[in-house]
Design an enzyme around this catalytic site. Structure first.
Site, PDB file in Angstrom:
ATOM      1  N   LYS A 277     -16.521   5.081 -20.513  1.00 18.26           N
ATOM      2  CA  LYS A 277     -16.903   5.694 -19.235  1.00 18.26           C
ATOM      3  C   LYS A 277     -17.166   7.177 -19.451  1.00 18.26           C
ATOM      4  CE  LYS A 277     -14.930   7.079 -14.776  1.00 18.26           C
ATOM      5  NZ  LYS A 277     -13.707   7.094 -13.930  1.00 18.26           N
ATOM      6  N   ASP A 282     -16.761  14.205 -11.719  1.00 16.77           N
ATOM      7  CA  ASP A 282     -16.572  13.232 -10.641  1.00 16.77           C
ATOM      8  C   ASP A 282     -16.070  13.914  -9.385  1.00 16.77           C
ATOM      9  OD1 ASP A 282     -16.249  10.979  -9.112  1.00 16.77           O
ATOM     10  OD2 ASP A 282     -14.392  10.347 -10.077  1.00 16.77           O
ATOM     11  N   LYS A 289     -13.558  13.441  -3.012  1.00 11.60           N
ATOM     12  CA  LYS A 289     -12.136  13.586  -3.332  1.00 11.60           C
ATOM     13  C   LYS A 289     -11.520  14.682  -2.466  1.00 11.60           C
ATOM     14  CE  LYS A 289     -12.541  12.235  -8.201  1.00 11.60           C
ATOM     15  NZ  LYS A 289     -11.659  11.052  -8.147  1.00 11.60           N
ATOM     16  N   ASP A 300     -13.419  13.217 -16.737  1.00 12.77           N
ATOM     17  CA  ASP A 300     -13.704  11.821 -16.411  1.00 12.77           C
ATOM     18  C   ASP A 300     -14.680  11.172 -17.394  1.00 12.77           C
ATOM     19  OD1 ASP A 300     -12.851   9.807 -14.736  1.00 12.77           O
ATOM     20  OD2 ASP A 300     -14.481  10.036 -13.308  1.00 12.77           O
ATOM     21  N   ASP A 359     -16.150   6.650  -4.889  1.00 12.11           N
ATOM     22  CA  ASP A 359     -15.242   7.216  -5.884  1.00 12.11           C
ATOM     23  C   ASP A 359     -14.714   6.150  -6.840  1.00 12.11           C
ATOM     24  OD1 ASP A 359     -13.915   9.306  -7.133  1.00 12.11           O
ATOM     25  OD2 ASP A 359     -12.127   9.132  -5.870  1.00 12.11           O
ATOM     26  N   GLU A 361     -16.544   4.718  -9.012  1.00 16.37           N
ATOM     27  CA  GLU A 361     -17.845   4.730  -9.678  1.00 16.37           C
ATOM     28  C   GLU A 361     -17.776   4.364 -11.148  1.00 16.37           C
ATOM     29  OE1 GLU A 361     -16.103   7.880 -11.621  1.00 16.37           O
ATOM     30  OE2 GLU A 361     -15.975   7.401  -9.494  1.00 16.37           O
ATOM     31  N   ARG A 363     -16.266   2.009 -12.713  1.00 19.80           N
ATOM     32  CA  ARG A 363     -16.457   0.576 -12.959  1.00 19.80           C
ATOM     33  C   ARG A 363     -17.924   0.171 -12.833  1.00 19.80           C
ATOM     34  NH1 ARG A 363     -12.271  -0.850  -8.320  1.00 19.80           N
ATOM     35  NH2 ARG A 363     -11.499   1.099  -9.207  1.00 19.80           N
TER      36      ARG A 363
END
Length: 515
Positions: A277, A282, A289, A300, A359, A361, A363
C-alpha cells in the site's frame, strides 16, 4: 551508512573512540547479579575482574536498552568503555548464546549513543555468523538518522545536535577471512541499506514524495540493481481498468501510479509476489480525518516502501527465487473530483465496490494490485499495509497482525517475522464478518462491521486474490511509524517495518523451506 569491519584485534590496542561491551542480568543458576557478557574478557581483565562491580556501583543492571559509560582503563588506546544491557543472561551461562534480537537491540542502542564518534569497537558476544549478522544489523539500523531537511541538507550531520551518525564500527571477534562471517556482514549491509532507504521514503514530506516521484525513485533503484520495472500512469491505469487506484487518486492533483518491480533468478522457478500500500498522503478524502490524525499520514506508504526495499534487497543478495513487487501509489485528497461516500467503483478484477468511507482507501488500491499480482499465478502473495487503526487498538504500536487464506502460510510468515526480530501476531479471518460488507448496490462495500475492523479489511482483500493462490496480509499500522522516542535499533519516525520479514520469506523460499 556506518562502515563495518571484522577485526581480530585485541580491545586494549585498538584505536577507537569507544569500546562497546555487553552486560546482562545474571541467570538464577549463578549469583543473579550483573555479569559481563562474552567478548569483553580483555576489558574485564583490565579492571582486575571487577568490571561488573564497578558498573553496578554506577547503577547498571544489564536491562535491555541501558547504557553506562565509564573511562577506559589504563593502557587502552580507546578513552571510553560503553556498557550496553543485553537483558537476561542465558539460563545456562556455559552455553553463552545470547538471543540474536538482544544482540541486535544492544548494538543499535550503542550505535545511537555513539553518534558523533568516528570509530567504535564492538566487543559483544559473537558465537557464530548469526551473531555477527545480528550485531551488524543493529549497528547499521541503530546509527540511522534522517537529516535531509536540516540545515542545507548537503551532509550527514544532524543539524539539531551537531552529531553525525557513528562513522565506523569494528566487530571484535569477527573473522575477516571466514566466509560465513563475511557473508553475514554482506547480508546485513544489503538488508539494512535497503531498510534505511525505506525509512528515508517514509520520513520524506508528502510535498516531495508523490506517487510520481516515488515511482521515479523505485525505477532508478531497479535499473541500478538489474530489476525490471514497469510504471502505469493515469492513462495506462484508465486503459487497464484499475478503478480502485484511480478512484482513490482522483481527488489529488498528483496522479496515481502502479509500479511493478520484477527480480528474476535464472536458477529458480519459484515466484513470490509482494504487494504494498503506497498512499503517499492520506487526508481521509471526503471522509476527512479529524484534527490530530493527519500529522503522520505521510507514513501511509510504508507498505509500498517495505515491498520496494525487500525486492531490491533480494536482488542485491542474488536469491534463488523470483520476486515481483507491486507498489500501489496514490494520494488520498478531498476535492471536487474526489470519490464520494456512496460512489461505486469498478475494480481491475471486474468486481464493483460501493465506497461507504473514503478513508478506507488502502484496501481499494491493494485490491487492484492484488488482482494484478494474481494474474501471474505466483506461488504466494504477501501484501503489506498500514491498513487499519483497529489493528493498532488490538496489538499496540510495536506488533503487526498477520492474516492469511492458509493457516500454515500464516504461521510461516509469523515465524519468519519472529526469526528476524519483528513482533507479529496471527489473526483470524472470521467468515461471519464477511456479511457486513454486503451491498445492495454493488458486489461488495469497502466497509463492514466496526468491531473487528482489521479483520474485516483482511476479508475484503481476500476477495481480490486469485483462486487457489496462497496469500497473507500483513497490517503494519502500529509499528510502521514510531511517534515516541527511539528504542533498540528503532528510530523515531519511519521504521521500515516488515522489510526484514519479506526478505526472510524470500530466503526461505529460495532454500525450499517455505511451502
Amino acid at each position: 551508512m556506518t562502515a563495518l569491519t571484522l577485526s581480530t584485534a585485541a580491545a586494549p590496542g585498538l584505536r577507537a573512540d569507544a569500546i562497546v561491551i555487553g552486560v546482562a542480568k545474571g541467570a538464577a543458576s549463578t549469583s543473579g547479579g550483573l555479569v559481563v557478557a562474552p567478548g569483553a574478557e580483555a576489558v574485564d581483565k583490565a579492571y582486575d575482574g571487577k568490571l561488573a562491580g564497578v558498573l553496578e556501583t554506577l547503577g547498571a543492571s544489564g536491562a535491555e536498552g541501558e547504557v553506562t559509560k565509564l573511562p577506559a582503563p589504563a593502557g587502552f588506546k580507546a578513552p571510553l568503555v560503553v556498557a550496553v544491557g543485553l537483558g537476561a543472561e542465558p539460563e545456562d551461562p556455559k552455553d553463552g548464546a545470547y538471543d540474536g534480537e538482544a544482540l541486535r537491540k544492544a548494538a543499535g542502542v550503542a550505535a545511537r549513543a555513539l553518534a558523533g564518534a568516528k570509530k567504535a569497537a564492538f566487543a559483544l558476544p559473537l558465537g557464530d555468523a548469526g551473531d555477527v549478522g545480528a550485531v551488524a544489523e543493529g549497528v547499521l539500523l541503530g546509527a540511522y538518522a534522517f537529516d535531509a531537511y536540516k540545515g542545507n541538507g548537503k551532509n550527514a550531520q544532524d543539524k539539531k545536535n551537531g552529531k553525525a551518525p557513528l562513522a565506523e564500527a569494528a566487530l571484535l571477534g569477527g573473522k575477516p577471512r571466514d566466509k560465513e562471517h563475511k557473508a553475514a556482514i554482506e547480508r546485513a549491509t544489503a538488508v539494512s541499506e535497503e531498510l534505511n532507504r525505506a525509512r528515508d521514503l517514509i520520513n520524506t514530506p508528502p510535498n516531495d514524495l508523490t506517487p510520481e516521484s516515488f515511482a521515479a525513485i523505485a525505477s532508478a533503484a531497479a535499473k541500478e540493481h538489474g530489476i525490471k520495472v514497469q510504471v502505469l500512469d493515469e492513462k495506462a491505469l484508465t486503459k487497464g481498468g484499475y478503478g480502485g487506484i484511480l478512484g482513490v487518486g482522483s481527488g489529488s492533483a498528483a496522479g496515481p501510479r502502479l509500479v511493478k518491480l520484477t527480480y528474476t533468478s535464472s536458477r529458480s522457478a519459484k515466484h513470490l509476489a509482494f504487494v504494498g500500500k503506497g498512499i503517499t498522503y492520506d487526508s481521509g478524502g471526503i471522509s476527512l480525518k479529524p484534527a490530530g490524525h493527519n500529522e503522520t499520514m505521510k507514513c501511509d506508504m510504508s507498505g509500498a516502501a517495505a515491498v520496494f526495499a525487500a525486492v531490491v534487497a533480494a536482488a542485491r543478495l542474488g536469491l534463488d527465487v523470483n520476486v515481483t513487487g507491486w507498489l500501489a501509489l496514490a494520494e488520498n485528497m478531498p476535492s471536487g473530483s474526489a470519490v464520494r461516500p456512496g460512489d461505486v467503483l469498478r475494480m481491475y478484477s471486474g468486481k464493483t465496490v460501493e465506497v461507504l468511507n473514503t478513508d478506507a482507501e488502502g484496501r481499494l488500491v491493494l485490491a487492484d494490485a492484488l488482482w494484478a499480482a494474481s494474474q501471474e499465478k505466483p506461488d504466494a502473495i504477501v501484501d503489506v499495509a498500514t491498513l487499519t487503526g483497529a489493528m493498532v487498538l488490538a496489538l499496540g504500536n510495536r506488533t503487526f497482525g498477520v492474516m492469511a487464506n492458509d493457516d500454515a502460510f500464516r504461521s510461516a510468515v509469523v515465524e519468519a517475522a519472529e526469526e528476524v526480530g519483528e513482533p507479529s501476531w496471527p489473526m483470524p479471518l472470521p467468515e461471519h464478518l464477511r456479511k457486513g460488507m454486503d451491498s445492495p448496490t454493488a458486489d461488495i462495500a469497502n466497509m463492514g462491521e466496526r468491531m473487528g475492523g482489521g479483520l474485516v479489511a483482511g476479508l475484503f482483500l481476500r476477495e481480490f486474490v486469485g483462486e487457489g493462490i496462497t496469500w497473507a496480509h500483513v497490517d503494519i499500522a502500529g509499528p510502521a511509524f514510531n511517534e515516541g522516542g527511539p528504542f533498540g535499533y528503532t528510530p523515531k519516525g519511519g521504521t521500515g517495518s516488515a522489510v526484514r520479514t519479506l526478505v526472510r520469506l524470500a530466503e526461505l523460499t529460495a532454500a525450499g523451506d517455505l511451502g
